[in-house]
Design a protein around this motif. Structure first.
Motif, PDB file in Angstrom:
ATOM      1  N   LYS A  75       9.916   8.215 -10.286  1.00 48.97           N
ATOM      2  CA  LYS A  75      10.814   7.417  -9.434  1.00 48.97           C
ATOM      3  C   LYS A  75      10.147   6.112  -9.007  1.00 48.97           C
ATOM      4  N   ALA A  76       9.142   5.698  -9.718  1.00 46.04           N
ATOM      5  CA  ALA A  76       8.360   4.514  -9.336  1.00 46.04           C
ATOM      6  C   ALA A  76       9.263   3.287  -9.165  1.00 46.04           C
ATOM      7  N   MET A  77       8.969   2.531  -8.114  1.00 49.88           N
ATOM      8  CA  MET A  77       9.709   1.292  -7.836  1.00 49.88           C
ATOM      9  C   MET A  77       8.735   0.128  -7.920  1.00 49.88           C
ATOM     10  N   HIS A  78       9.104  -0.868  -8.673  1.00 52.13           N
ATOM     11  CA  HIS A  78       8.269  -2.063  -8.814  1.00 52.13           C
ATOM     12  C   HIS A  78       9.018  -3.203  -8.125  1.00 52.13           C
ATOM     13  N   GLU A 110       0.841  -1.199   0.000  1.00 56.63           N
ATOM     14  CA  GLU A 110       0.000   0.000   0.000  1.00 56.63           C
ATOM     15  C   GLU A 110       0.878   1.253   0.000  1.00 56.63           C
ATOM     16  N   TYR A 111       1.864   1.287   0.888  1.00 60.56           N
ATOM     17  CA  TYR A 111       2.766   2.442   0.966  1.00 60.56           C
ATOM     18  C   TYR A 111       3.587   2.579  -0.320  1.00 60.56           C
ATOM     19  N   LEU A 112       4.025   1.460  -0.867  1.00 54.72           N
ATOM     20  CA  LEU A 112       4.784   1.490  -2.121  1.00 54.72           C
ATOM     21  C   LEU A 112       3.917   2.039  -3.257  1.00 54.72           C
ATOM     22  N   GLY A 113       2.656   1.621  -3.315  1.00 61.56           N
ATOM     23  CA  GLY A 113       1.728   2.129  -4.321  1.00 61.56           C
ATOM     24  C   GLY A 113       1.516   3.630  -4.190  1.00 61.56           C
ATOM     25  N   GLY A 135      25.500  -6.390  -4.905  1.00 56.93           N
ATOM     26  CA  GLY A 135      24.825  -5.435  -5.775  1.00 56.93           C
ATOM     27  C   GLY A 135      23.591  -6.035  -6.404  1.00 56.93           C
ATOM     28  N   GLY A 136      22.491  -5.284  -6.378  1.00 63.52           N
ATOM     29  CA  GLY A 136      21.257  -5.764  -6.984  1.00 63.52           C
ATOM     30  C   GLY A 136      20.379  -6.555  -6.063  1.00 63.52           C
ATOM     31  N   SER A 137      20.756  -6.667  -4.779  1.00 57.98           N
ATOM     32  CA  SER A 137      19.949  -7.462  -3.858  1.00 57.98           C
ATOM     33  C   SER A 137      18.880  -6.632  -3.132  1.00 57.98           C
ATOM     34  N   GLY A 138      18.813  -5.313  -3.410  1.00 58.57           N
ATOM     35  CA  GLY A 138      17.701  -4.519  -2.929  1.00 58.57           C
ATOM     36  C   GLY A 138      17.943  -3.638  -1.726  1.00 58.57           C
ATOM     37  N   GLU A 139      19.174  -3.532  -1.234  1.00 57.15           N
ATOM     38  CA  GLU A 139      19.413  -2.713  -0.037  1.00 57.15           C
ATOM     39  C   GLU A 139      18.963  -1.276  -0.264  1.00 57.15           C
ATOM     40  N   GLN A 140      19.353  -0.687  -1.392  1.00 51.80           N
ATOM     41  CA  GLN A 140      19.042   0.707  -1.667  1.00 51.80           C
ATOM     42  C   GLN A 140      17.532   0.898  -1.818  1.00 51.80           C
ATOM     43  N   SER A 141      16.855   0.010  -2.482  1.00 53.50           N
ATOM     44  CA  SER A 141      15.406   0.139  -2.674  1.00 53.50           C
ATOM     45  C   SER A 141      14.672   0.018  -1.354  1.00 53.50           C
ATOM     46  N   LEU A 142      15.076  -0.908  -0.486  1.00 52.94           N
ATOM     47  CA  LEU A 142      14.421  -1.065   0.795  1.00 52.94           C
ATOM     48  C   LEU A 142      14.651   0.133   1.697  1.00 52.94           C
ATOM     49  N   ALA A 143      15.857   0.684   1.656  1.00 48.51           N
ATOM     50  CA  ALA A 143      16.153   1.850   2.493  1.00 48.51           C
ATOM     51  C   ALA A 143      15.351   3.039   2.003  1.00 48.51           C
TER      52      ALA A 143
END
Length: 155
Positions: free
Chosen positions: A113-116, A101-104, A147-155
């Protein structure tokens, strides 16, 4: 508010164990060290809290402060945001639903800057750890991963 949420000893012991794991084990990098913390807790809890509370919290409960529904002002209809109540997670699926919900809402607000993201179980656990860290006064953390495991996206 903590008193209202810890109406019974099982919940309080679960919160204590959760915080011990977050404060100590989450800062360790080697699995053998994390297992040592689990072993110490498994020895400590039955001895000091009793076998019943230990058994009820054998699996460490997860806590999160983003599970409540968004509140609105009754007079103006203005969005007030969701109350930040640090409480036991109903389930990983429920927390995942709230995170989506928050991501949406983020994706609607910032379409460029949408993240899927796919929020699998381990990602949800990391998300709850990160959320707890940044909610702490002067909270900080270092995310380490390939790299690519999602740390930056989750933060």
């Amino acid at each position: 508010p903590v008193i209202e949420l810890t109406k019974d000893q099982v919940t309080l012991a679960g919160l204590w164990k959760h915080e011990c794991v977050r404060v100590f084990a989450d800062k360790l990098s080697r699995e053998v060290d994390k297992n040592f913390v689990d072993k110490v807790l498994a020895e400590f809890m039955p001895q000091h809290f009793g076998e019943e509370l230990y058994e009820a919290n054998k699996e460490t409960p997860w806590y999160a402060d983003f599970q409540r529904e968004i509140a609105f002002d009754e007079e103006t209809g203005e969005e007030l945001g969701a109350p930040k109540v640090y409480e036991p997670a109903e389930s990983l699926d429920f927390v995942r639903t709230k995170a989506y919900e928050y991501l949406g809402r983020f994706n609607e607000t910032y379409p460029q800057k949408a993240m899927h993201l796919v929020l699998f179980d381990e990602a949800m656990r990391h998300l709850m750890k990160i959320n707890r860290m940044i909610q702490q006064k002067r909270g900080s953390g270092m995310l380490v991963g390939v790299g690519g495991s999602g740390e930056q996206s989750l933060a």
